[in-house]
Design an enzyme around this catalytic site. Sequence first.
Site, PDB file in Angstrom:
ATOM      1  N   MET A 238       0.949  -1.149   0.012  1.00 55.01           N
ATOM      2  CA  MET A 238      -0.200   0.166  -0.011  1.00 55.01           C
ATOM      3  C   MET A 238       0.964   1.305  -0.026  1.00 55.01           C
ATOM      4  O   MET A 238       1.942   1.503   0.723  1.00 55.01           O
ATOM      5  CB  MET A 238      -0.940   0.008   1.246  1.00 55.01           C
ATOM      6  CG  MET A 238      -1.975   1.308   1.043  1.00 55.01           C
ATOM      7  SD  MET A 238      -2.995   0.912   2.478  1.00 55.01           S
ATOM      8  CE  MET A 238      -3.858   2.823   2.394  1.00 55.01           C
ATOM      9  N   GLN A 245       0.279  12.813   0.704  1.00 53.68           N
ATOM     10  CA  GLN A 245       0.238  12.075   1.782  1.00 53.68           C
ATOM     11  C   GLN A 245      -0.224  13.155   2.713  1.00 53.68           C
ATOM     12  O   GLN A 245      -0.182  14.613   2.594  1.00 53.68           O
ATOM     13  CB  GLN A 245       1.424  11.721   2.481  1.00 53.68           C
ATOM     14  CG  GLN A 245       2.104  10.382   1.673  1.00 53.68           C
ATOM     15  CD  GLN A 245       3.514  10.054   2.154  1.00 53.68           C
ATOM     16  OE1 GLN A 245       4.113  10.539   2.965  1.00 53.68           O
ATOM     17  NE2 GLN A 245       4.017   8.705   1.441  1.00 53.68           N
ATOM     18  N   GLY A 250      -5.070   7.377   2.169  1.00 55.50           N
ATOM     19  CA  GLY A 250      -5.031   6.048   2.787  1.00 55.50           C
ATOM     20  C   GLY A 250      -6.131   5.455   3.395  1.00 55.50           C
ATOM     21  O   GLY A 250      -6.740   4.338   2.974  1.00 55.50           O
ATOM     22  N   GLU A 273      -0.362  -8.427   5.074  1.00 51.57           N
ATOM     23  CA  GLU A 273       0.842  -9.075   5.302  1.00 51.57           C
ATOM     24  C   GLU A 273       2.171  -8.018   5.851  1.00 51.57           C
ATOM     25  O   GLU A 273       2.515  -6.962   5.532  1.00 51.57           O
ATOM     26  CB  GLU A 273       1.442  -9.356   3.978  1.00 51.57           C
ATOM     27  CG  GLU A 273       2.870  -9.893   3.973  1.00 51.57           C
ATOM     28  CD  GLU A 273       3.168 -10.229   2.465  1.00 51.57           C
ATOM     29  OE1 GLU A 273       4.739 -10.347   2.203  1.00 51.57           O
ATOM     30  OE2 GLU A 273       2.345 -10.388   1.271  1.00 51.57           O
TER      31      GLU A 273
END
EC number: 2.3.1.48
Length: 416
Positions: A238, A245, A250, A273
């Site tokens: 990701m 940002q 997100g 993960e």
Amino acid sequence: MAALEKFLVEYKSAVEKKLAEYKCNTNTAIELKLVRFPEDLENDIRTFFPEYTHQLFGDDETAFGYKGLKILLYYIAGSLSTLFRVEYSSKVDENFDCVEADDVEGKIRQIIPPGFCTNTNDFLSLLEKETNFKPFGTLLHTYTVPSQTGGETFTFQIHKADMTCRGFREYHERLQTFLMWFIETASFIDVDDERWHYFLVFEKYNKDGATLFATVGYMTVYNYYVYPDKTRPRVSQMLILTPFQGQGHGAQLLETVHRYYISFPTVLDITAEDPSRSYLKLRDFVLVKFCQFLPSFSRERLLQGFSEDMAIQAQQMFKINKQHARRVYEILRLLVTDMSDAEQYRSYRLDIKRRLISPYKKKQRDLAKMKKCLRPEELTNQMNQIEISVQHEQLEERFQELVEDYRRVIERLAQE
């Protein structure tokens, strides 16, 4: 002899000093840019830099052999067509003390796909055709973000794509290069495996009356099989690109991906993960948003402690596994706990620490068994006491860290 030794020491020092002048920090030498307009090429405000370069340039993240090194990697904002050029003011002489300059261009070519531009005119020609670029795949979600200066709002879209989309394979090859600069342990995935899903974020903007799209970030998700008839989507990569940002993209992306998989009865739960701490905070925020109004997470139920009903309802409604549901409970319980009330604070602290101490207790039991075989009983007891003391300190430190993280989630939730 002494004079010779002095000469050799001084000579070595002079050589090392000379060589040091030709070392460049690759984290600042590499200049990244997302280009929308021709004037962006000369606008330093558009430039951003990698966080990591060790995968190509070693643990010290340096390139040797150049003064004033600049590695230019400029991308057209939407299609990510690339301009790659290496510039420097001087290069070490190949005959200088038998050293050679690093093959900087060769290292970069390891990760960027062929077909990039090496001169500005070719790059600008591609920029003129950028109106032809359109987002790949299926549109899942559209949202707006207000300008930080007020007045204007910006529109963003999230799409789901796969390798059957025309041109997406080549686009993804360019997109994934950013992983090397911003994810510490990044690696490229096997795009021929059809179990990979791709979720892309684009900004929709106007240029000379035309509608264009700029790449904002993306996520890859792998669909694992769970016996006998379920799947478990696992977030693998990701990334929100640096210029975007801190604007909430997100959270929008993660929430959209969760809502996409929630609609499939075959999905058991959604995991990640090796999640980073920043990802965990993001996931906390999204999952708490989902669960805060579920009946099992009411104030009265929260104060009674974590329950099986919470785990079941979170899984059935939002594909959240039990471990994540427990974390959601801890955040929401903090929200309804009066931390100035000694009894409420004590109850909350003990509840969290009971969960945190479980692995310590197992470790303690295992350690005790081993020490009985290797040490006298008195020494074993003494060492266990030391171990317990250390554990209590670690538990308290971990508890305070969690509370701080949870408070940030609650503060962000209050701003929604």
